[in-house]
Design an enzyme around this catalytic site. Structure first.
Site, PDB file in Angstrom:
ATOM      1  CE  LYS A 171      50.404  36.352  41.909  1.00 57.65           C
ATOM      2  NZ  LYS A 171      49.447  36.719  41.325  1.00 57.65           N
ATOM      3  CD  GLU A 246      51.550  44.891  56.582  1.00 60.45           C
ATOM      4  OE1 GLU A 246      50.638  45.280  57.722  1.00 60.45           O
ATOM      5  OE2 GLU A 246      52.441  45.236  57.616  1.00 60.45           O
ATOM      6  CB  CYS A 280      44.612  47.526  53.081  1.00 61.80           C
ATOM      7  SG  CYS A 280      45.781  48.368  53.233  1.00 61.80           S
ATOM      8  CD  GLU A 379      39.057  44.579  53.283  1.00 58.44           C
ATOM      9  OE1 GLU A 379      39.935  43.431  52.737  1.00 58.44           O
ATOM     10  OE2 GLU A 379      40.180  45.281  53.534  1.00 58.44           O
TER      11      GLU A 379
HETATM   12  P1  NAD Z   1      44.301  38.799  46.803  1.00 56.00           P
HETATM   13  O1  NAD Z   1      44.509  37.718  48.424  1.00 56.00           O
HETATM   14  O2  NAD Z   1      43.737  38.244  46.231  1.00 56.00           O
HETATM   15  O3  NAD Z   1      45.369  38.827  46.202  1.00 56.00           O
HETATM   16  C1  NAD Z   1      47.353  39.147  46.959  1.00 56.00           C
HETATM   17  C2  NAD Z   1      48.000  38.124  45.691  1.00 56.00           C
HETATM   18  O4  NAD Z   1      47.717  37.333  46.786  1.00 56.00           O
HETATM   19  C3  NAD Z   1      47.667  38.526  43.943  1.00 56.00           C
HETATM   20  O5  NAD Z   1      49.054  38.657  43.866  1.00 56.00           O
HETATM   21  C4  NAD Z   1      47.204  37.106  44.381  1.00 56.00           C
HETATM   22  O6  NAD Z   1      47.544  37.048  42.701  1.00 56.00           O
HETATM   23  C5  NAD Z   1      47.879  36.301  44.914  1.00 56.00           C
HETATM   24  N1  NAD Z   1      47.196  34.836  45.546  1.00 56.00           N
HETATM   25  C6  NAD Z   1      46.158  34.121  45.375  1.00 56.00           C
HETATM   26  N2  NAD Z   1      45.548  33.489  45.926  1.00 56.00           N
HETATM   27  C7  NAD Z   1      47.325  33.082  45.789  1.00 56.00           C
HETATM   28  C8  NAD Z   1      47.892  31.496  46.478  1.00 56.00           C
HETATM   29  N3  NAD Z   1      46.745  30.712  46.532  1.00 56.00           N
HETATM   30  N4  NAD Z   1      49.074  32.043  46.574  1.00 56.00           N
HETATM   31  C9  NAD Z   1      49.660  32.609  46.065  1.00 56.00           C
HETATM   32  N5  NAD Z   1      49.531  34.029  46.220  1.00 56.00           N
HETATM   33  C10 NAD Z   1      48.127  34.084  45.828  1.00 56.00           C
HETATM   34  O7  NAD Z   1      44.046  40.300  47.583  1.00 56.00           O
HETATM   35  P2  NAD Z   1      43.839  41.817  46.350  1.00 56.00           P
HETATM   36  O8  NAD Z   1      42.117  41.285  45.778  1.00 56.00           O
HETATM   37  O9  NAD Z   1      43.898  41.296  45.061  1.00 56.00           O
HETATM   38  O10 NAD Z   1      43.533  42.857  47.276  1.00 56.00           O
HETATM   39  C11 NAD Z   1      42.854  43.378  48.253  1.00 56.00           C
HETATM   40  C12 NAD Z   1      42.687  43.313  49.717  1.00 56.00           C
HETATM   41  O11 NAD Z   1      43.804  43.128  49.815  1.00 56.00           O
HETATM   42  C13 NAD Z   1      42.116  44.017  50.454  1.00 56.00           C
HETATM   43  O12 NAD Z   1      42.097  42.511  51.260  1.00 56.00           O
HETATM   44  C14 NAD Z   1      43.098  44.464  51.025  1.00 56.00           C
HETATM   45  O13 NAD Z   1      42.116  44.478  52.339  1.00 56.00           O
HETATM   46  C15 NAD Z   1      44.532  43.868  50.990  1.00 56.00           C
HETATM   47  N6  NAD Z   1      44.959  45.120  50.803  1.00 56.00           N
HETATM   48  C16 NAD Z   1      45.583  44.932  52.274  1.00 56.00           C
HETATM   49  C17 NAD Z   1      46.918  46.226  52.778  1.00 56.00           C
HETATM   50  C18 NAD Z   1      47.538  46.172  54.242  1.00 56.00           C
HETATM   51  O14 NAD Z   1      49.226  46.806  54.115  1.00 56.00           O
HETATM   52  N7  NAD Z   1      47.514  46.036  54.617  1.00 56.00           N
HETATM   53  C19 NAD Z   1      47.500  47.537  51.217  1.00 56.00           C
HETATM   54  C20 NAD Z   1      46.505  46.864  50.226  1.00 56.00           C
HETATM   55  C21 NAD Z   1      45.787  45.901  50.415  1.00 56.00           C
END
Ligand code: NAD
Length: 477
Positions: A171, A246, A280, A379
């Protein structure tokens, strides 16, 4: 075709669709993509569960060949795929092509790893008994990814999952279905058997939630925000699932008194602002020694004024747009908050009106900040960095570690003594010396500590910790 998910080897039309438009130019429509409902997810999980017994018994060579073919095609089509990535996510075309090549390399690396899965044999402490440690695939893996690396992050989860004999329900983030669809199409044509790999594009609250709640999904690998990740982690734990998270970062980059300032400015500009700061691992806290503070800030401002912010597809652009209107609103709210907290903007922080209608933001550098301010604790996930002035190296290390996160950290120094001290004392999962905090290799572990990560490391051979289950066998021959 874009409005279809891959479920059980068939491209299945969804009842709803989302329009994917470019953050560089909102009139540029990348495509209309499927938005799955819970029944689609159930069907995908069912297909993955049914495909698992046969796939888990395929030879490593069979799996390796499929991953290698997929990797080769991604690399061969790097310009075209990179263009889709740049259009839908907003990083510059060279950055997007670079990420595409990296994704291809990841598939090829794990094509090799499929052949290298090994066990162990030991003598038992009891006489006449042998002990074997065997690694086996877990089963159906749910993969949930964020929007900021739309091809590399899916690649570094999908490739090891398949290499080690698992089946997958994938997904992607709602903002970036284009790259997810392309990877799926490539895998399907590379010969992945029906049901082994399933794509369900759609909302997190619907599709992601159904993956987490399904009893047939054995493990969930998630990258995204802390809040969503923790909710998913709890959901997995309640159902006895393995989970890997992550999450966010608030990564410090120390500029020591003896730093080579050319190196330090390049490392800080790259780490803080490239990929629009939406990494990130971005350097959001620049922890600068008092003795070089003023000259460092002056040189940062000069370098920032040369950064070209514009449409991700234009030649010579250094910083593309912010990925979405809501992310831009979040960045601007934090810039406003920083001012209210007493920080001063040394450069940028204003939205930019350019030739195309997009979410452009001039990269921002705050000075006169301290580590207790919310802009230095939370962040922001945009092209916004703060300078924190410190008396000396000791205070710099204390400030660097004073955060709930622990993903990456960095130091610019010419001293071997400081290098070797900092690499030990940093509380981050990845430590960089004279290289940007963001930008990592694909053949070594990736991950953090504290609130940044939970569970096994990703990438490199260590990825097997998550994607395999360890079994201990006792044999009296
Ligand atoms: P997000 O948490 O909003 O979404 C991530 C994923 O989770 C998306 O596919 C989203 O549709 C899904 N999701 C949302 N609600 C959900 C639920 N209730 N149940 C299951 N899945 C759900 O994050 P984002 O805005 O897409 O990405 C940005 C974030 O990602 C930042 O905080 C960044 O630091 C982090 N990030 C971390 C790393 C790492 O490796 N540590 C790498 C890249 C990004």
């Amino acid at each position: 075709m874009l409005n279809r998910n891959l479920i059980g080897g068939e491209w299945i039309a969804a009842h709803a669709a989302t329009v994917n438009s470019s953050p560089s130019d909102t009139s540029d429509i990348v495509g209309e993509y499927a938005s799955a409902d819970t029944q689609d997810v159930e069907n995908a999980i069912e297909a993955a569960a049914n495909a698992f017994p046969a796939w888990s018994r395929t030879t490593p060579e069979f799996r390796s060949d499929i991953l290698d073919r997929a990797g080769n095609e991604i690399i061969a089509r790097q310009d075209e795929i990179g263009r889709v990535l740049a259009r839908e996510e907003g990083k510059t075309l060279p950055e997007a092509i670079g990420e595409t090549v990296r994704a291809g390399r990841i598939f090829k690396y794990f094509a090799g790893e499929a052949l290298r899965l090994e066990g162990e044999r030991l003598d038992s402490v009891r006489s006449g008994i042998e002990v074997e440690l065997i690694r086996e695939p877990e089963g159906v893996i749910g993969i949930i990814t964020p929007w900021n690396f739309p091809i590399a992050i899916p690649a570094w989860k999908i490739a090891p999952a398949l290499a080690h004999g698992n089946t997958v329900v994938f997904k992607p983030a709602e903002l970036v279905p284009g790259c997810a669809w392309i990877i799926t199409d490539i895998l399907a044509r590379a010969g992945i058997p029906a049901g082994v790999f399933n794509l369900v594009m759609g909302k997190g609250s619907v599709v992601g939630d159904a993956i987490v709640k399904s009893n047939r999904v054995r493990a969930v690998s998630f990258t995204g925000s802390v809040a969503t990740g923790r909710r998913i982690g709890i959901g997995c734990m309640e159902r006895g699932k393995k989970v890997q998270l992550e999450l966010g970062g608030k990564n410090p980059l120390i500029i020591a008194a003896d730093a080579d300032l050319d190196v330090a400015v390049n490392v800080a500009i790259n780490g803080s602002y490239f990929s629009t700061g939406q990494r990130c691992t971005a350097s959001s806290r620049l922890v600068v020694d008092d003795s070089i503070h003023d000259v460092f800030v002056e040189r940062m401002v000069a370098a920032m004024s040369r950064l070209k912010v514009d449409n991700a597809l234009k030649a010579g652009v250094d910083v593309g747009p912010v990925a979405s209107s809501s992310q831009l609103a979040q960045d601007l709210a934090y810039i406003d908050l920083g001012r209210k907290e007493g920080a001063k903007l040394a450069f940028g922080g204003e939205p930019l009106q350019l030739d195309t209608e997009g979410y452009f933001l001039q990269p921002a550098l705050f000075i006169e900040t301290d580590n207790t301010m919310r802009i230095n604790r939370e962040e922001i996930f945009g092209p916004v960095a703060s300078v924190i002035r410190v008396r000396d190296y000791e205070e710099a290390v204390a400030v660097a570690n004073d955060t709930e996160f622990g993903l990456a950290s960095g130091i610019c120094t010419t001293s071997l003594k400081l290098t070797s001290d900092f690499k030990r004392r940093s509380q981050a999962g990845m430590v960089m010396v004279n290289v940007p905090t963001a930008g990592v290799d694909y053949h070594v572990p990736f991950g953090g500590r504290k609130a940044s990560s939970y569970g096994a490391r990703e990438q490199g051979k260590h990825a097997r910790e998550f994607y395999t289950a360890l079994k201990t066998v006792y044999i009296r021959p």
